[in-house]
Motif scaffolding. Structure first.
Motif, PDB file in Angstrom:
ATOM      1  N   ARG A  20      39.059  41.943  33.088  1.00 36.02           N
ATOM      2  CA  ARG A  20      39.085  40.492  33.236  1.00 36.02           C
ATOM      3  C   ARG A  20      38.437  40.118  34.560  1.00 36.02           C
ATOM      4  NH1 ARG A  20      43.940  35.974  33.519  1.00 36.02           N
ATOM      5  NH2 ARG A  20      43.059  34.621  31.877  1.00 36.02           N
ATOM      6  N   HIS A  21      37.873  38.897  34.623  1.00 32.19           N
ATOM      7  CA  HIS A  21      37.220  38.411  35.834  1.00 32.19           C
ATOM      8  C   HIS A  21      37.938  37.144  36.281  1.00 32.19           C
ATOM      9  CE1 HIS A  21      33.746  41.103  35.034  1.00 32.19           C
ATOM     10  NE2 HIS A  21      34.048  40.836  33.780  1.00 32.19           N
ATOM     11  N   ALA A  36      29.707  35.450  31.225  1.00 35.13           N
ATOM     12  CA  ALA A  36      30.960  35.732  30.523  1.00 35.13           C
ATOM     13  C   ALA A  36      30.956  35.118  29.125  1.00 35.13           C
ATOM     14  CB  ALA A  36      32.143  35.204  31.327  1.00 35.13           C
ATOM     15  N   ARG A  37      30.428  33.912  29.016  1.00 30.58           N
ATOM     16  CA  ARG A  37      30.369  33.275  27.691  1.00 30.58           C
ATOM     17  C   ARG A  37      29.392  34.008  26.779  1.00 30.58           C
ATOM     18  NH1 ARG A  37      28.167  27.217  26.412  1.00 30.58           N
ATOM     19  NH2 ARG A  37      26.251  28.234  27.116  1.00 30.58           N
ATOM     20  N   ARG A  38      28.253  34.400  27.324  1.00 28.56           N
ATOM     21  CA  ARG A  38      27.239  35.074  26.508  1.00 28.56           C
ATOM     22  C   ARG A  38      27.746  36.404  25.967  1.00 28.56           C
ATOM     23  NH1 ARG A  38      21.632  35.430  29.248  1.00 28.56           N
ATOM     24  NH2 ARG A  38      21.541  33.319  28.383  1.00 28.56           N
ATOM     25  N   TRP A  39      28.491  37.160  26.782  1.00 23.84           N
ATOM     26  CA  TRP A  39      28.917  38.504  26.399  1.00 23.84           C
ATOM     27  C   TRP A  39      30.378  38.578  25.971  1.00 23.84           C
ATOM     28  CZ3 TRP A  39      24.954  41.412  25.487  1.00 23.84           C
ATOM     29  CH2 TRP A  39      23.767  41.217  26.199  1.00 23.84           C
ATOM     30  N   GLY A  40      31.031  37.432  25.890  1.00 21.22           N
ATOM     31  CA  GLY A  40      32.400  37.415  25.404  1.00 21.22           C
ATOM     32  C   GLY A  40      33.402  38.057  26.348  1.00 21.22           C
ATOM     33  N   ASP A  42      36.381  38.205  29.269  1.00 22.22           N
ATOM     34  CA  ASP A  42      37.571  37.447  29.637  1.00 22.22           C
ATOM     35  C   ASP A  42      37.419  36.949  31.069  1.00 22.22           C
ATOM     36  OD1 ASP A  42      40.068  36.350  29.800  1.00 22.22           O
ATOM     37  OD2 ASP A  42      41.162  38.247  29.754  1.00 22.22           O
ATOM     38  N   VAL A  43      37.470  35.635  31.269  1.00 21.02           N
ATOM     39  CA  VAL A  43      37.234  35.063  32.586  1.00 21.02           C
ATOM     40  C   VAL A  43      38.201  33.916  32.834  1.00 21.02           C
ATOM     41  CG1 VAL A  43      35.502  33.402  31.786  1.00 21.02           C
ATOM     42  CG2 VAL A  43      35.429  34.214  34.155  1.00 21.02           C
ATOM     43  N   ARG A  44      38.577  33.735  34.088  1.00 25.13           N
ATOM     44  CA  ARG A  44      39.459  32.644  34.515  1.00 25.13           C
ATOM     45  C   ARG A  44      38.924  32.120  35.836  1.00 25.13           C
ATOM     46  NH1 ARG A  44      42.537  28.508  34.829  1.00 25.13           N
ATOM     47  NH2 ARG A  44      44.674  28.640  35.604  1.00 25.13           N
ATOM     48  N   SER A  56      38.912  28.067  30.265  1.00 26.17           N
ATOM     49  CA  SER A  56      39.884  28.695  31.152  1.00 26.17           C
ATOM     50  C   SER A  56      39.557  28.419  32.611  1.00 26.17           C
ATOM     51  CB  SER A  56      39.933  30.207  30.895  1.00 26.17           C
ATOM     52  OG  SER A  56      40.997  30.796  31.606  1.00 26.17           O
ATOM     53  N   ALA A  57      39.435  27.128  32.938  1.00 29.70           N
ATOM     54  CA  ALA A  57      39.152  26.728  34.314  1.00 29.70           C
ATOM     55  C   ALA A  57      40.175  25.693  34.756  1.00 29.70           C
ATOM     56  CB  ALA A  57      37.747  26.150  34.428  1.00 29.70           C
ATOM     57  N   SER A  58      40.630  25.824  35.985  1.00 29.05           N
ATOM     58  CA  SER A  58      41.550  24.847  36.572  1.00 29.05           C
ATOM     59  C   SER A  58      40.912  24.277  37.823  1.00 29.05           C
ATOM     60  CB  SER A  58      42.888  25.503  36.921  1.00 29.05           C
ATOM     61  OG  SER A  58      43.560  25.941  35.757  1.00 29.05           O
TER      62      SER A  58
END
Length: 307
Positions: A107-108, A127-131, A133-135, A157-159
């Motif tokens: 995860r990143h 992260a979106r291109r390669w699927g 897990d990111v926050r 998944s952004a705050s």
């Protein structure tokens, strides 16, 4: 060819104090691809400055950078904000990364403050291109958030925070609850980075899973450290707030230099022994084993340099 000639094809001043430039080859040819987290070094009126690339990473026809205006800075941001117009031509070094995502990470966790969001945008695209897990946790002053709308299209998944207390509370929870194998990436003002790294370390995060990128020209003064020069046996102390480059120059050593921000590679010096606190955006991990950038990096304790 180590440099690129680029034309300013668009300017966006929509966020107060932040100017976003879109740059393209004068012939509109495809530009070199780059690793997420990469930056380009732009030759400015007073030297050179590094700016993170926020656009598409693969075969791009444009580079996009966002620059915070720093009236008390070295002048690069003032030049970009006041002198550049659509049609201006600039010279930049090819993209280079010192802040790439670790592919083996489970995860990143991306943590940014202010203009420190810029390298995170390309991380999110990847992260979106390669699927992956990111926050993302992003704290900024009210009305001064860059890329807020674009981030919302890149991840769910952004705050976002404009209140420091709320951010610190959420940061503690996130750092304490990440799954094994998560890597954390931090960019923002120097004190912000130090606070996040301190919090992560206190919770048991190993240094190998904490990655930071400092702003050029926004480094903490650092602790004093001692230097011995192997060629002469000269020993001296580099005081807090004084760079190794300044100390060497004051002692008559002609060290090539240009940017004073750890991005151009000119002031690289060989290290024979000792622990280095690397703050540059130029050297690779392998190169850091026996070299340092004298303008920004510091020693921890005592260094022996091959000079």
């Amino acid at each position: 060819m180590s440099t690129l000639t680029l034309e300013v094809v668009a300017i966006d001043d929509g966020v107060p104090g932040i100017r976003t430039l879109t740059l393209a080859s004068p012939d509109r040819a495809v530009l070199p691809s780059f690793t997420p987290g990469s930056h380009i070094v732009i030759q400015c009126a007073d030297g050179a400055n590094a700016y993170s690339l926020t656009g598409e990473t693969t075969s791009p026809r444009e580079y996009v950078v966002s620059v915070l205006e720093c009236p008390q800075g070295r002048g690069g941001s003032r030049w970009i904000h006041r002198d550049l117009t659509i049609g201006s031509v600039i010279v930049a070094h090819r993209p280079r990364s010192a802040f790439a995502p670790v592919l083996r990470a489970s995860r990143h966790l991306l943590i940014a403050a202010g203009i420190g969001i810029t390298p995170m945008v390309s991380h999110l695209r990847s992260a979106r291109r390669w699927g992956r897990d990111v926050r993302l946790l992003y704290v900024h002053r009210k009305g001064r958030g860059a890329y807020v709308d674009e981030i919302a299209t890149l991840t769910d998944s952004a705050s976002f925070f404009t209140d420091r207390t709320a951010f610190v509370s959420e940061l503690s929870l996130e750092l304490a609850s990440q799954p094994f194998g998560t890597h954390v990436y931090v960019c923002g003002p120097s004190q912000f980075i130090d606070d996040v790294v301190t919090a992560a370390t206190a919770l048991g995060w190993p240094p190998s899973r904490i990655h930071v990128e400092h702003f050029g020209g926004d480094l903490a003064p650092g602790d004093p450290f001692e230097v011995e020069l192997s060629c002469s046996g000269d020993v001296f102390t580099v005081e807090s707030g004084v760079s190794l480059l300044e100390s060497l120059t004051a002692r008559g050593h002609a060290i090539p230099n240009l940017c004073h921000q750890g991005v151009c590679g000119e002031c690289r010096v060989p290290v024979r022994a000792g622990s280095v606190v690397h703050r540059d955006l130029y050297l690779s991990d392998d190169e850091r084993r026996d070299s340092m950038m004298a303008c920004v990096s510091r020693g921890s304790g005592r260094l022996e340099l091959e000079l």
